[in-house]
Design a protein around this motif. Structure first.
Motif, PDB file in Angstrom:
ATOM      1  N   VAL A   7       0.828  -1.200   0.000  1.00 57.04           N
ATOM      2  CA  VAL A   7       0.000   0.000   0.000  1.00 57.04           C
ATOM      3  C   VAL A   7       0.863   1.250   0.000  1.00 57.04           C
ATOM      4  N   GLY A   8       0.574   2.136  -0.960  1.00 61.25           N
ATOM      5  CA  GLY A   8       1.226   3.432  -0.983  1.00 61.25           C
ATOM      6  C   GLY A   8       2.713   3.377  -1.256  1.00 61.25           C
ATOM      7  N   THR A   9       3.138   2.570  -2.194  1.00 60.37           N
ATOM      8  CA  THR A   9       4.563   2.509  -2.500  1.00 60.37           C
ATOM      9  C   THR A   9       5.055   3.816  -3.083  1.00 60.37           C
ATOM     10  N   GLY A 183      -2.324   5.365  -3.605  1.00 56.62           N
ATOM     11  CA  GLY A 183      -3.243   5.760  -2.556  1.00 56.62           C
ATOM     12  C   GLY A 183      -4.669   5.982  -3.011  1.00 56.62           C
ATOM     13  N   ALA A 184      -5.555   6.045  -2.012  1.00 59.57           N
ATOM     14  CA  ALA A 184      -6.984   6.165  -2.279  1.00 59.57           C
ATOM     15  C   ALA A 184      -7.340   7.480  -2.958  1.00 59.57           C
ATOM     16  N   SER A 185      -6.674   8.558  -2.569  1.00 57.79           N
ATOM     17  CA  SER A 185      -7.005   9.862  -3.128  1.00 57.79           C
ATOM     18  C   SER A 185      -6.771   9.898  -4.637  1.00 57.79           C
ATOM     19  N   LEU A 279      -6.118  10.374   6.024  1.00 53.42           N
ATOM     20  CA  LEU A 279      -4.765  10.051   6.454  1.00 53.42           C
ATOM     21  C   LEU A 279      -3.731  10.492   5.432  1.00 53.42           C
ATOM     22  N   GLU A 280      -4.097  10.441   4.162  1.00 54.70           N
ATOM     23  CA  GLU A 280      -3.173  10.827   3.096  1.00 54.70           C
ATOM     24  C   GLU A 280      -3.048  12.341   2.959  1.00 54.70           C
ATOM     25  N   PHE A 320       2.674   7.097   3.300  1.00 55.84           N
ATOM     26  CA  PHE A 320       2.376   8.115   2.295  1.00 55.84           C
ATOM     27  C   PHE A 320       3.196   9.368   2.503  1.00 55.84           C
ATOM     28  N   ARG A 321       3.473   9.716   3.747  1.00 53.95           N
ATOM     29  CA  ARG A 321       4.295  10.896   4.001  1.00 53.95           C
ATOM     30  C   ARG A 321       5.720  10.652   3.501  1.00 53.95           C
TER      31      ARG A 321
END
Length: 325
Positions: A7-9, A183-185, A279-280, A320-321
């Motif tokens: 997730v979120g690579t 990511g979801a966004s 969260l993102e 993600f950060r």
């Protein structure tokens, strides 16, 4: 590698479309549309899409000219195998060998619709759960008995090998890959460009009366947008039924027909997706995210989030950060 670890690579990398005569053009077009170019609203790295094949491929009135040979699949991070038109005919040996070689080289391989027959012929589905278009699941199971064929889901994610059901489910799987990588966004932004729902869970039933509901053409047309605007409220099935002006039993029946899910599962999925976006994109505390998504407490959010996404919300945010820098 688990879903949670991927997730979120933040590294979309190269996506290679494996094309050859006999491919279904809808699935090929879906992959090209999703991975070919970033939506205007996305500011960041995007996929490097290449088309790999042996010769020009005729798709109805259109012709696809591959940029690389099939050996180019082995240099991609993700390989997409579109639907295979004639499941009664074995897919070409050179395509099967190239897909197998790409996976051996470390590529993530995903099939859309009947592209699963190519993955199965390459041995990538042996001992794994997989799916394809519901009309061909019996054929896939009979021809490849070592594959655990699931006819009742939209897509199956085994980490480095993924399979989807037909047509609309191909869109779902492509968006799932974008969600895992970026990511979801970002996935939601792509979905808005395609004018499709941002997320349908892979475990959702294939055969749904309205797989992609359009505004105004089903009994939940007014309820679903209202719920999305009120996710911070502690909604119950009774609340939704009252809002829709129907009994809880009728509500459940309509939810199954329209979304392929129960009201509570659909509601939980929307809360989780909203939590991912917060969260993102925000610095809100976990307690604040829990309140904004109707989870109530950080403990409840962490439990449901970890079970659904594969990592705790704190880890998801840090990932993600880190990739945003």
């Amino acid at each position: 590698m688990s879903v949670g670890e991927r997730v979120g690579t933040g590294r979309p990398g190269r996506v290679a479309l494996a094309v050859t005569d006999g491919m279904l053009h809808f699935e090929l077009s879906v992959a090209y549309e999703v991975f070919g170019s970033a939506p205007d609203a996305v500011d960041g790295p995007w996929y490097d899409l290449v088309v790999c094949g042996t010769d020009a491929v005729r798709l109805g009135r259109f012709t696809v000219e591959p940029e690389h040979g099939l050996d180019g699949l082995a240099h991609a991070g993700t390989v997409i195998v579109p639907g295979w038109a004639d499941v009664d005919v074995d897919p070409p040996a050179d395509l099967v060998d190239a897909v197998h070689a790409a996976h051996e080289a470390g590529a993530r391989v995903a099939s859309l619709c009947t592209g699963a027959f190519v993955l199965a012929a390459a041995g990538l589905l042996d001992g794994r759960r997989a799916t394809t278009h519901w009309a061909h699941t019996d054929v896939l199971a009979a021809r490849h008995p070592r594959v655990e064929v699931d006819p009742d889901v939209l897509y199956v994610d085994n980490g480095s090998v993924l399979t989807s059901a037909g047509k609309a489910a191909a869109v779902d799987l492509c968006l799932h890959l974008v969600r895992l990588d970026l990511g979801a966004s970002v996935a939601n932004t792509v979905a808005r460009r395609l004018v499709v729902p941002p997320h349908r869970d892979g475990g959702q039933a294939q055969f749904v009366s309205t797989p992609v509901p359009s505004p105004g053409n089903h009994p939940l047309a007014e309820l679903l947008p209202w719920v999305l605007e009120n996710l911070d409220r502690p909604l119950t099935v009774e609340d939704l039924a009252r809002r829709a002006g129907m009994s809880s039993r009728n509500l459940g029946r309509h939810f199954r027909a329209v979304t392929g899910s129960t009201p509570l599962q659909w509601l939980l999925n929307q809360r989780i997706r909203h939590a991912q976006e917060l969260l993102e994109t925000t610095d809100d505390t976990i307690d604040s995210v829990a309140t904004a998504t109707g989870m109530g407490t950080a403990t409840t959010l962490r439990r449901h989030f970890h079970r659904t996404v594969g990592v705790p919300p704190d880890t998801y945010r840090r990932t993600f950060r880190a990739t945003a820098r």
